[in-house]
Design a protein around this motif. Structure first.
Motif: not given
Length: 1135
Positions: A1057-1082
């Motif tokens: 399996f090859v994961p999708v890895v993004v860099n800073r410029s890709v992150l900047r291009s993303m819309s906040r409403r399109d991204v879901l984040i699972k904020r797991w505790p440490p």
């Protein structure tokens, strides 16, 4: 009971009947065709009477003694005067069977084989009444109102004076059991008239006048020919084919035989108002017996037990005169009594009774043991744990179970035996023999101790209270008193038949004989007074005497009461001793004498003058003269005054004046004693007053106050007291013990060091009250992670076992979060993270299986077919290894087969049915599965294209049954499922390039830079271990051709399996409403997901991070008011 033959005679013919003259002087016999008149005193035949021409069957005497009647086989009845003259004769149609005089009216009833005749002196004619059967016997009631007739057909007919039948008793034996003899009980004490009936069914029965039977039939084992009562109705005589007359109780209990005969006993009667019995036999023998009823009794101190009515035992308390009756319903042969034990010997067993309590006045006995064996013995003795049987020369010791433990063989016959006390199981017995030997035997010792031997036989024995002297009554009526230790004869007195020592006074004994009671004190002359009977006990001032059958207590004259002023003698002796030791203070001696004489003030002055004020104080306080003691002290020493008040308080406490004692203790400063009394009596108001008066420095009394407040259920005052002394730990314990949790939590917030003391008991209390989820949270809050995990694991196991899979999913999710919390500890990180992922996986499985289980078990489904189809596929793809407890593959495949068929996935349905064939199927599904397997063969072998899942990363259509599990077969990208419908969501997980933190990634996504229409291309970088897709950063901005929107035909180069890895410029291009984040505790990393269809809204639960279609989530929130997965409430602001 013994039968002594007084006289005997024999006639040539059978003696069919006999009758006594009411005064008992004459006996009339029916023998042959004559009547024989005997003198009862010596058996002299006074006169034969001739008048009948055939055998005389019956004879009866009138109650007034003026006349008697006889009935014969010649069908005639002759009435005779007391002067033996015949005065009247009348006839019947058949032979006369029985005659009976009315006891009141002297009306004569004569009965033949076919009729009844009633004749009275007042009328000349005889009134006759027909009978349906032969009459064999008859008897009048005591009041002369009714006549009972016994018949050959087994019927008893009760008629009035006129001959009219009032009651008919039909016996069960009928004509096979003819009634041969009947008799009414003559007792005036009985409330009801009782009829005794003896039949040739060999039964003895009793009936009331109403015809109601009393008790059951008594089996006789012989044919009875005659039955009669004693004058007072206490006993029954019965004779018949067993060739003996037998004595029975009035209740039908056989007591024994009265003389053996050589032929059938046809008649037996009791001489009026006596214990003499006459028996007439078939061979013509007439025997006259005297019955001697021996006294069967036992005595121990003030308890006397004796036999009554041969079958009862009465226990009498000689001091209180209380009596209790024990009904044995069998012949009582022997009685023994000792302390709280009572032994009764019956023909076939021995019963051992004990008192209900240790109360010396208790008279209630209950059966302790039953020895079911027949014993032959002359004497019976009972001890605490043993029975002693005396048989001629032999003594046997048996346990209460009937086991023989010990046996003693004597040189001569045993004449007397008595228990003289001792520890339980080791009692001593005093034994007197016929050869004059006197022995002491201990129950636990095989060897007898010879106390002394005299020349004459022993009749009675007793030992003094101190065991130093022995009194013996011999066969010559001599009372001899010996010193046990020296064997010396101290004195002897004549005319004695029994002797007893005083149990309280060593030198006093009494003996009886010759109609006198003799009392001897020490060496003084004997005092005599008249008394009939035997002395059996001497206790204090009472002497117990037995006369015939009654026991009486005799008061001892006052001359023997010794008055001794021992205290005065002791005082004189003490003064003499002190003088010998050299004391010379006469004032002190005189003060002691004054104090003894009651001159206390003079004594106090002398004590003070002699320098012994303390003795004066002791005297006043011992006498409770506290006011005089205070006056004596004056205001000299406050310490002494305080001591005096304390003593006064002690006295008030002892005489049961606790309130006064509390006040005195308080004034004396004895706070602890005041608190103890108040607490013991439950005086809360007084405790409050004491607690508020005490200074906070007096910690110990205050703690005692708090203890009593808690004990008396006043936690509020206990809390106030703990606060006063600043004992916060005890206050916390109080709140916990009284379950006042709100106050405990408030205290815990202010003082965190007590958190463990609060939350651990709280959690335990919650667990005890079946509030396990709250208990788990409380353990967690208290830092007891181990207990929290254990509670959750138990809850989870229970939920699975009880098929509550929704709850099981919730508990597994909680367990996983608990493990994640513990994983923050570096030492446990690896283990706990492994558990976290395992529990998360199980939670997802059980959450999905809950719908399957409800579908299979319940009649109506709450889910859409598509949802059940997706869930069953999800479960089958997830259950590649071991199947967790409770999850059924049969249920899952069955659901998949049915829903696949319904939705058109026929190929998958066929596969599911094939799989089911290899599993063990419950009987209730068997038919349905077999039909489904056959029906699916008629469907096309393909699946509906609408159901085929799509990979949103590489746009590949995946098969409905995927060997790889819940991942794309092309790009290996894991599918993200909706937690409600289990559809594949249009989400692709991506990872951050190395060096980008979670905070930076979020800030870059939040920038939402404008998008330019420029082409960008992916760069594929291959290395030895991995393949990585990168976006080219050479451009200033990234356009639509990013890794998520590129719709090119993408094919995976390998099986990794090859994961999708993004860099800073890709992150900047993303819309906040399109991204879901699972904020797991440490120590977990955050997870990022990109929605590829922004118009189709997806909602993620902020607590469990499960994904839902927004519409589904809102509907579920409305239904449950919480997240369906983690149960986070809709109004809960916390994540």
């Amino acid at each position: 009971m013994r039968a002594v033959l007084t006289w005997r005679d024999k006639v040539e013919q059978c003696v069919y009947d006999l009758a006594f003259k009411p005064d008992g002087t004459q006996l009339i016999l029916a023998a042959g065709n004559r009547l024989l008149v005997y003198d009862t005193s010596d058996g002299t035949l006074l006169q034969p009477l001739k008048g009948h021409k055939d055998t005389v069957y019956c004879v009866a005497y009138a109650k007034d003694g003026k006349r008697f009647a006889s009935g014969s086989a010649d069908k005639s009845v002759i009435i005779w005067t007391s002067k033996l003259e015949g005065i009247l004769k009348y006839t019947h149609n058949d032979s006369i069977q029985c005659v009976s005089y009315n006891p009141i009216t002297h009306q004569l009833a004569s009965c033949s084989s076919s009729d009844i005749g009633l004749w009275s002196p007042e009328q000349k004619s005889v009134s006759k009444h027909k009978s349906s059967s032969k009459i064999t016997c008859c008897s009048w009631t005591n009041d002369g109102q009714y006549l009972a007739l016994g018949m050959f057909n087994g019927v008893v007919s009760i008629r009035n004076k006129s001959g009219e039948e009032k009651v008919k008793i039909e016996r069960p034996g009928g004509s096979l059991a003819p009634i041969w003899s009947i008799c009414w009980n003559p007792s005036r004490e009985e409330r009801n008239d009782i009829l005794a009936v003896a039949d040739w069914g060999q039964k003895l029965s009793f009936y009331q006048l109403s015809g109601k039977q009393i008790g059951k039939d008594h089996s006789l084992n012989f044919d009875p020919c005659c039955i009669s009562y004693f004058t007072k109705g206490e006993y029954i005589l019965l004779g018949g084919s067993d060739k003996q007359a037998s004595l029975f109780t009035k209740d039908g209990v056989r007591l024994g035989a009265i003389g053996e005969q050589t032929s059938w006993v046809w008649t037996c009667k009791v001489k009026p108002d006596s214990n003499y019995v006459v028996v007439g036999c078939q061979d013509g023998t007439i025997s006259f017996y005297q019955l001697i009823f021996s006294t069967v009794h036992g005595l121990y101190k003030d308890r006397y037990a004796y036999r009554d009515s041969m079958t009862d035992v009465i226990v009498q308390h000689l001091i209180t005169e209380q009596k209790v009756r024990i009904k044995c319903k069998e012949l009582v042969k022997k009685i023994a009594i000792y302390k709280n034990r009572l032994a009764i010997q019956l023909p076939e067993k021995i019963l051992v009774y004990e008192l209900y309590s240790e109360d010396p006045l208790d008279m209630r006995y209950r059966v302790k043991e039953k020895i079911a064996r027949k014993f032959e013995c002359n004497l019976l003795v009972v001890c605490a744990n043993h029975i002693i049987l005396c048989q001629e020369r032999r003594l046997q010791c048996l346990s209460f179970r009937g086991v023989k433990e010990r046996e003693w063989q004597m040189e001569s016959l045993i004449r007397y035996i008595k228990v003289i006390g001792g520890p339980p199981g080791r009692e001593g017995l005093l034994v007197g023999l016929k050869n004059g030997q006197i022995l002491k035997i201990f129950v636990d010792n095989l060897f007898a101790i010879i106390l002394l031997k005299q020349a004459t036989a022993v009749r009675c024995l007793d030992m003094s209270a101190s065991r130093n002297k022995l009194a013996v009554v011999d066969e010559n009526d001599m009372c001899l008193v010996y010193d046990i230790h020296t064997k010396e004869l101290l004195f002897q007195e004549p005319n004695a038949n029994s002797v007893a020592w005083n149990t309280q006074c060593e030198d006093m004994l009494c003996f009886s004989g010759g109609g006198y009671l003799n009392i001897k004190a020490s060496t003084f002359p004997v005092h005599q007074q008249k008394l009939q009977g035997f002395v059996v006990g001497y206790n204090g001032s009472k002497i117990f005497c037995l006369h015939i059958f009654s026991m009486s207590a005799v008061e001892v004259p006052q001359a023997f009461t010794r008055v001794q002023d021992l205290r005065y003698l002791e005082l004189i002796s003490s003064i003499e001793e002190r003088k010998k030791r050299g004391e010379t203070n006469n004032d002190l001696f005189l003060a002691d004498v004054f104090s003894y004489q009651g001159k206390f003030h003079e004594a106090a002055k002398l004590y003070k003058r002699s320098g012994h004020e303390n003795l004066a104080l002791d005297m006043y306080t011992d006498l409770r003269m506290f006011e005089y003691a205070k006056d004596f002290l004056g205001s000299e020493d406050p310490k002494e005054t305080k001591m005096l008040i304390t003593k006064q308080a002690d006295w008030a406490r002892n005489i049961n004046e606790p309130k006064a004692a509390v006040e005195m203790y308080m004034s004396a400063g004895e706070h602890r004693k005041a608190i103890e009394i108040s607490g013991d009596h439950g005086w809360v108001d007084m405790l409050i007053e004491i607690a508020r008066k005490l200074d906070k420095a007096e910690r110990e009394p205050l703690l005692l106050c708090a203890h009593f407040f808690k004990k008396l259920d006043n936690p509020g005052y206990a809390a106030e007291t703990y606060l006063k002394i600043g004992d916060l730990k005890s206050l916390v314990q109080l709140h916990v013990e009284t379950q006042r949790w709100d106050e405990a939590f408030a205290l815990g917030e202010k003082h965190p060091e007590f958190k463990d003391d609060i939350y651990v008991p709280y959690a335990q209390w919650l667990a005890e009250n079946d509030r396990f989820e709250e208990a788990q949270k409380a353990f967690h809050k208290a830092g007891r992670q181990g207990e929290a995990v254990r509670v959750l694991e138990q809850l989870t196991h229970n939920a699975v076992v009880e098929s509550r899979f929704n709850d099981a999913a919730y508990y597994y999710w909680m367990l996983s979060m608990q493990c994640l919390d513990i994983a923050q500890d570096p030492a446990q990180k690896e283990v706990m993270l492994g558990k976290f992922h395992h529990f998360q996986h199980l939670a997802e499985l059980y959450h999905g299986y809950h719908a399957i289980q409800r579908y299979v078990e319940e009649p109506f489904s709450f889910h859409l077919p598509e949802t059940l189809f997706n869930i069953s596929r999800f479960l089958l793809h997830s259950l590649t290894k071991d199947t967790p407890l409770g999850i059924s593959k049969v249920n899952t495949l069955f659901t998949l087969a049915k829903q696949s068929k319904a939705l058109g996935a026929y190929k998958l349905a066929r596969h599911a049915y094939d799989k089911l064939q290899g599993l063990q199927i419950p009987a209730r599904f068997q038919k349905s599965i077999e039909l489904g397997s056959l029906a699916i063969r008629s469907k096309p072998f393909h699946d509906s294209e609408e159901l085929v899942p799509l990979c949103y990363r590489c746009s590949t259509n995946n098969p409905l049954l995927n060997n790889l599990g819940n991942v794309c077969i092309n790009c290996r990208q894991p599918f993200v499922f909706s937690a409600s419908s289990y559809e594949v969501l249009h989400l692709v997980e991506f990872y951050l390039e190395e060096g980008i933190t979670d905070e930076e990634a979020v800030s870059l996504i939040d920038l939402e830079a404008p998008r330019l229409k420029r082409e960008n291309k992916w760069q594929e970088i291959a290395s030895n271990n991995a393949q990585t897709l990168r976006l080219d950063e050479s451009m200033d901005s990234v356009g639509d051709n990013d890794p998520f929107t590129a719709k090119l035909s993408f094919e995976q180069g390998g099986s990794e399996f090859v994961p999708v890895v993004v860099n800073r410029s890709v992150l900047r291009s993303m819309s906040r409403r399109d991204v879901l984040i699972k904020r797991w505790p440490p120590p977990l990393q955050w997870q990022y997901f990109r929605s590829l269809l922004p118009d189709a809204s997806i909602t993620m639960c902020p607590s469990c991070f499960q994904m839902f279609h927004s519409e589904d989530y809102e509907l579920l929130l409305l239904q449950h008011a919480c997240c369906p997965y983690c149960r986070r409430r809709a109004d809960d602001p916390s994540p």
